[in-house]
Design an enzyme around this catalytic site. Structure first.
Site, PDB file in Angstrom:
ATOM      1  CD  GLU A  58      -2.012  39.940  39.998  1.00 11.65           C
ATOM      2  OE1 GLU A  58      -1.624  38.891  40.527  1.00 11.65           O
ATOM      3  OE2 GLU A  58      -1.239  40.829  39.591  1.00 11.65           O
ATOM      4  NE  ARG A 213      11.432  23.020  67.712  1.00  8.58           N
ATOM      5  CZ  ARG A 213      12.530  23.739  67.511  1.00  8.58           C
ATOM      6  NH1 ARG A 213      13.157  23.686  66.342  1.00  8.58           N
ATOM      7  NH2 ARG A 213      12.996  24.537  68.460  1.00  8.58           N
ATOM      8  N   GLY A 297      24.185  35.654  67.420  1.00  4.34           N
ATOM      9  CA  GLY A 297      24.614  36.184  68.704  1.00  4.34           C
ATOM     10  C   GLY A 297      25.077  37.622  68.583  1.00  4.34           C
TER      11      GLY A 297
END
Length: 363
Positions: A58, A213, A297
């Site tokens: 703002e 990356r 995983g």
């Protein structure tokens, strides 16, 4: 749902759009977008919460508008704050600017403001309208809202699965399952999140960097989080202290003695040597983390799903076939079916090069 006028919704959406690319950069503060608009529909000033969370959106938008803000409308994706932090309250900047009206996308759930900003604006003679339940506002501020309302970050999981339902090969590190476009998408997701989480198994087997990356975005450095249930070798890239990227290891209190002494360890309650996922996420929220991307995983994903701690699930399906030595994506026969059973629905399905991205959310 909100009963804001169509024109107000369009300006709020515009404010949200300019803020969306900066998610993951504003530390513990919400990534707010703000526009100062004249009666004739001319944008006089714009602002997005700056890197590190300050200055807020703002005052930047109002400073750009200058004297032209007098009598104009301030559109802001979240109620202007009404508390002192490292900067003055944004509500005071709005009042001092002379704007005639403020339209905010949602009330601020932070108890330090929580409607007080709106009341202060009204007391100063400024007309105020606030949205409620706007999907684009909820999405923009999902991390901040989750941290304040639920005491934990918003959690999105990402998993790349081969054509035969595998995520890797036994005894090997990272196996290429998806193509270059999917990998770029993954790095963009890292850039837009406050933290990236993996389990100890993924850290040990893949030795990931968990950095961004992408050209132009290498300065995005999400916090790297490891759910460290067992001993981890000190040679892991995640232990490196010269990358400019922080790593925090979540461990069950008193159970992991082999953590590198220079590492940042957060001790939480747990069981059988494994930190409790809910307590770990709460500890991250206490650090100001609003959005977490899980790149673990099958074990970590299953544990988080079992605990009801995943809000969004990105499933990347590649054409690679891993074969008999593959590691299954889940202990359950079908991950999509399980997500459906847990109350997830498909909200997006699109191709990323030769791969398919399917995104599930709680419905």
């Amino acid at each position: 749902m909100s009963d804001l006028a169509p024109a107000d919704l369009r300006w709020l959406e515009a404010a949200a759009r300019i803020a969306m690319p900066y998610r993951g950069t504003t530390a513990e503060n919400p990534t707010v977008g703000a526009l100062v608009v004249s009666d004739g529909g001319i944008v006089l000033g714009r602002g997005v919460t700056a890197a590190g969370g300050r200055p807020h959106a703002e005052p930047q938008a109002l400073a750009m508008a200058g004297e032209r803000a007098r009598g104009a409308t301030l559109y802001v994706t979240l109620e202007p704050c009404n508390h002192w932090g490292r900067t003055p309250p944004c509500v005071d900047a709005a009042i001092a600017s002379g704007v005639a009206r403020v339209v905010c996308g949602a009330a601020d759930p932070d108890p330090r403001t929580a409607g007080q900003g709106i009341e202060k604006l009204k007391a100063a003679g400024i007309s105020v309208d606030a949205g409620s339940g706007l999907s684009f506002i909820e999405r923009l501020h999902e991390g901040f809202f989750s941290r304040i309302r639920r005491g934990r970050p918003f959690v999105a999981a990402k998993l790349a699965v081969s054509r035969d339902g595998m995520i890797g090969r036994r005894g090997e590190g990272n196996v290429a399952i998806t193509g270059e476009e999917a990998r770029r998408w993954t790095h963009m997701q890292r850039a837009l999140h406050d933290a990236v989480m993996v389990g100890a198994g993924t850290a040990r087997l893949d030795n990931p960097r968990l950095n961004v990356r992408l050209a132009g975005l290498r300065d995005r450095r999400p916090l790297r989080v490891v759910m460290a249930g067992r001993k981890l070798p000190e040679s892991l890239t995640l232990f490196a202290t010269d990358t400019g990227q922080e790593t925090v290891f979540m461990a069950e209190r008193g159970k992991v003695e082999s953590i590198f002494e220079r590492a940042d360890v957060v001790w939480v309650g747990g069981r059988d040597g494994y930190p409790d996922a809910g307590l770990a996420l709460s500890a991250l929220a206490d650090r100001g983390v609003g959005r977490v991307l899980v790149e673990g995983g099958a074990g970590l994903n299953d544990a988080l799903l079992d605990a009801g701690l995943i809000d969004r699930f990105h499933l990347l399906s590649g054409e690679t076939i891993i074969g008999a030595q593959g590691l299954p994506a889940s202990v359950h026969p079908s991950l999509p079916e399980r997500l459906t059973q847990l109350g997830f629905g498909v909200v997006e399905s699109r191709r990323l090069g030769c791969d398919m991205l399917t995104t599930f959310e709680k419905i």
